[in-house]
Design an enzyme around this catalytic site. Structure first.
Site, mmCIF file in Angstrom:
data_model
loop_
_atom_site.group_PDB
_atom_site.id
_atom_site.type_symbol
_atom_site.label_atom_id
_atom_site.label_comp_id
_atom_site.label_asym_id
_atom_site.label_seq_id
_atom_site.Cartn_x
_atom_site.Cartn_y
_atom_site.Cartn_z
ATOM 1 N N VAL A 38 -60.925 -17.077 21.442
ATOM 2 C CA VAL A 38 -61.647 -18.295 21.791
ATOM 3 C C VAL A 38 -63.127 -17.992 21.960
ATOM 4 C CG1 VAL A 38 -61.838 -20.199 23.440
ATOM 5 C CG2 VAL A 38 -59.616 -19.124 23.050
ATOM 6 N N CYS A 39 -63.972 -18.804 21.329
ATOM 7 C CA CYS A 39 -65.415 -18.696 21.560
ATOM 8 C C CYS A 39 -66.010 -20.097 21.512
ATOM 9 C CB CYS A 39 -66.086 -17.741 20.579
ATOM 10 S SG CYS A 39 -66.275 -18.352 18.906
ATOM 11 N N SER A 40 -67.305 -20.171 21.567
ATOM 12 C CA SER A 40 -67.986 -21.468 21.626
ATOM 13 C C SER A 40 -67.517 -22.402 20.523
ATOM 14 C CB SER A 40 -69.497 -21.300 21.520
ATOM 15 O OG SER A 40 -69.959 -20.364 22.428
ATOM 16 N N GLY A 84 -65.686 -21.015 17.601
ATOM 17 C CA GLY A 84 -64.629 -20.397 16.818
ATOM 18 C C GLY A 84 -65.126 -19.640 15.602
ATOM 19 N N MET A 117 -63.678 -23.286 22.059
ATOM 20 C CA MET A 117 -63.315 -23.423 23.467
ATOM 21 C C MET A 117 -62.824 -24.830 23.801
ATOM 22 S SD MET A 117 -67.028 -23.177 25.253
ATOM 23 C CE MET A 117 -68.289 -24.402 24.974
#
Length: 108
Positions: free
Chosen positions: A9-11, A13, A41
């Site tokens: 998961v990141c800001s 993707g 996220m």
């Protein structure tokens, strides 16, 4: 051994998609059956609560959301942790795959 499902998961993707691809390459080389994918996220909690996920790894840039993810997904028993900054920065698929595997084994 069954397939391991690893959610990154990141800001948005995007950067974790690159890391996921590196992790899959390493897994293929060592014949480890994994499904590694990235989500932004904003979709993480909904996705993890509706699908089988063995471990959720959070990008270091959104580490401030770790407690929120853990609280919202407490009923799932999914291990959740932050990807080590160095491994993330280097896009080190081998190290992150080993990190994810250790979290899964410790949660079993």
């Amino acid at each position: 051994m069954s397939k391991r499902v690893i959610m990154l998961v990141c800001s948005g993707g995007m950067s974790t998609s690159l890391l996921a691809a590196n992790m899959v390459k390493v897994a293929d080389q060592i014949h480890l059956d994994v499904d590694v994918f990235a989500v932004p996220m904003s979709d993480a909690v909904d996705f993890a609560s509706k699908h089988t996920v063995d471990v959720l790894l959070v990008g270091p840039q959104i580490r401030y959301l770790l407690t929120d993810f853990k609280n919202k997904l407490a009923s799932t028993a999914i291990p959740i942790s932050v990807i080590p900054m160095k491994d993330y920065g280097m896009m080190d698929g081998k190290s992150v795959l080993a990190f994810a595997d250790e979290l899964i084994k410790n949660n079993a």
